[in-house]
Design an enzyme around this catalytic site. Structure first.
Site, PDB file in Angstrom:
ATOM      1  N   HIS A  14       4.230   5.322  14.811  1.00 41.83           N
ATOM      2  CA  HIS A  14       4.693   6.246  13.778  1.00 41.83           C
ATOM      3  C   HIS A  14       3.628   6.653  12.773  1.00 41.83           C
ATOM      4  CE1 HIS A  14       4.790   2.392  11.665  1.00 41.83           C
ATOM      5  NE2 HIS A  14       4.745   3.085  10.541  1.00 41.83           N
TER       6      HIS A  14
ATOM      7  N   HIS B  96      10.756   6.446  15.677  1.00 37.14           N
ATOM      8  CA  HIS B  96      10.802   6.770  14.250  1.00 37.14           C
ATOM      9  C   HIS B  96      11.541   8.088  14.030  1.00 37.14           C
ATOM     10  CE1 HIS B  96       9.284   7.473  10.130  1.00 37.14           C
ATOM     11  NE2 HIS B  96       9.037   6.180  10.117  1.00 37.14           N
TER      12      HIS B  96
ATOM     13  N   ASP C 158       0.791  -1.227   0.000  1.00 35.60           N
ATOM     14  CA  ASP C 158       0.000   0.000   0.000  1.00 35.60           C
ATOM     15  C   ASP C 158       0.824   1.279   0.000  1.00 35.60           C
ATOM     16  OD1 ASP C 158       1.074  -0.009   2.538  1.00 35.60           O
ATOM     17  OD2 ASP C 158      -0.791  -0.592   3.525  1.00 35.60           O
TER      18      ASP C 158
ATOM     19  N   ARG D  83       0.888   8.384  10.559  1.00 36.93           N
ATOM     20  CA  ARG D  83       0.541   9.779  10.314  1.00 36.93           C
ATOM     21  C   ARG D  83      -0.757  10.175  11.019  1.00 36.93           C
ATOM     22  NH1 ARG D  83       2.795  12.177   5.446  1.00 36.93           N
ATOM     23  NH2 ARG D  83       4.213  10.740   4.389  1.00 36.93           N
TER      24      ARG D  83
ATOM     25  N   GLU E  85       0.226  -9.068  -1.226  1.00 39.71           N
ATOM     26  CA  GLU E  85      -0.514  -8.567  -0.073  1.00 39.71           C
ATOM     27  C   GLU E  85      -1.718  -7.752  -0.542  1.00 39.71           C
ATOM     28  OE1 GLU E  85       1.284  -7.259   4.046  1.00 39.71           O
ATOM     29  OE2 GLU E  85       0.557  -5.462   3.025  1.00 39.71           O
TER      30      GLU E  85
ATOM     31  N   GLU F 263      -2.238   5.104   2.743  1.00 37.22           N
ATOM     32  CA  GLU F 263      -2.110   3.704   2.335  1.00 37.22           C
ATOM     33  C   GLU F 263      -3.417   3.078   1.862  1.00 37.22           C
ATOM     34  OE1 GLU F 263       1.381   4.669   4.913  1.00 37.22           O
ATOM     35  OE2 GLU F 263      -0.782   5.025   5.052  1.00 37.22           O
TER      36      GLU F 263
END
Length: 379
Positions: free
Chosen positions: A215, A248, A97, A217, A119, A133
């Site tokens: 991490h 991160h 993604d 967004r 996937e 994603e």
């Protein structure tokens, strides 16, 4: 002899595509490969490719300082499209993604080259979560001709969107292939074991390890602050635990972590770690708290419960199987569920005894067998 181009640019993609590269090499020339990397995540990509013994045939090196999402995507589309035109593979394989996957699938489409989506079929109910994603994977579905779904649920998602059943193959997730390879091939090597023992000698063998990653967004800002405040409460409530948190590199993740957790002696805020190190830490952990999709898939194979700090997950199989619990960014719920697993031995034992819904570590051979014989029976 199918000639397949595998395109990826981030560390998670490399981890999940490496088993396919290895399976193609083991086909003894029945399938040939061309590995193209975009370097969407330069440092972390290089790190894991070396460990997993994967070599790129071409490297576009597209990562730039302070790069915008639109800027990277436009550059990736242009450069990948040009490279596909030069190589002219029989198929392009993309993973998951990422913006690399979406741009590469579109570049292959522009070149009239079939796309295989590894996937495939993961979905949430919300286009903006995870961002970007969820949109990327839906776009790749529309462009792909072959869909390698990790689970039956992912297959059902694709069929519900009109994908032909003949174009979908359930393989398991290739991340389990990588996990088994690292656990069985790398970790037992004496030089690796010695390095890990030295590197993580600061851990107290008398304490239970809680491994944390955070991490996403969509968690930036208030969401992360709630999670980190909850971690602080856990450390205060359970003096027999210590937290290892590879932080991160994104400043929006690092700043609140350092501010809210940096003064606690039993919280170890460390730099991002190599994949082998992370597998070592997962295997050693008593509990994992994460917003990572891949960790939700990997941890059940190591018998470690997972608390997922996201409001939605495209890995519902883990939640349904009971190997992962969705707590979102609700600090009270996170503390409550973590406390239950740290206090209730029966509840903990129930979770670690469950089967991993993401496969048996043989996803990559199934994919390569399908490339050789699309109409064959895949075990």
């Amino acid at each position: 002899m199918p000639h397949v181009m595998l395109i990826f640019g981030t560390r998670p993609e490399a981890i999940k595509m490496a088993p396919i590269v290895r399976a193609i090499e083991q086909s003894e020339g029945a399938v040939t490969s061309h590995v193209l990397v975009t370097a969407q995540h330069r440092h972390m990509l290089d790190q894991v490719m070396g460990i997993l013994e994967v070599t790129a045939d071409a490297d576009l090196d597209l990562m730039k300082p302070s790069q915008s999402l639109a800027g990277y995507t436009a550059l990736a589309l242009e450069r990948v499209t040009e490279h596909i035109a030069e190589v002219r593979p029989d198929m392009v394989l993309v993973h998951g993604d990422t913006s690399t996957a979406m741009a590469s699938a579109l570049g292959a489409f522009y070149n009239h080259v079939p796309v295989g989506h590894v996937e495939a079929g993961l979905r949430t109910a919300t286009l903006n979560s995870p961002f970007p994603e969820e949109a990327n994977r839906r776009i790749v579905t529309r462009l792909a001709s072959t869909h390698f779904a990790p689970t039956e649920q992912a297959r059902a998602n694709l069929l519900a969107e009109g994908v032909s059943p003949s174009d979908v193959l359930v393989t398991g997730n290739t991340v389990i292939d990588s996990l088994h390879w690292v656990k069985n091939e790398l970790l037992p090597r004496p030089e690796v074991a010695a390095r890990l023992a030295e590197r993580y000698g600061f851990l107290d063998p008398g304490k239970r390890l809680v491994l944390v990653t955070n991490h996403r967004r969509e968690n930036f800002g208030t969401g992360m602050e709630r999670v980190f405040t909850a971690l602080r409460r856990l450390v205060e409530r359970f003096p027999d635990i210590e937290i290892v948190f590879p932080v991160h590199l994104n400043p929006q993740a690092r700043e609140p972590a350092m501010r809210l957790l940096g003064d606690l002696p039993t919280v170890h805020l460390i730099e991002p770690v190599e994949y082998v190190d992370f597998v070592h830490l997962m295997a050693r952990a008593h509990l994992i708290i994460t917003d990572s999709g891949g960790v939700q898939e990997e941890a059940p194979s190591l018998d470690v419960p997972v608390l997922v700090t996201r409001e939605t997950t495209e890995r519902p199989e883990a939640v349904e199987a009971g190997t992962a619990l969705l707590v979102g960014v609700n600090g009270d719920l996170l503390v409550s569920e973590a406390s239950r697993l740290l206090s209730d031995e029966a509840a903990y034992a129930h979770i670690v005894g469950l089967r991993n819904p993401y496969g048996d570590g043989l996803a990559a051979p199934r994919i390569v067998n399908h490339l050789l014989d699309p109409n064959g029976v895949t075990p």
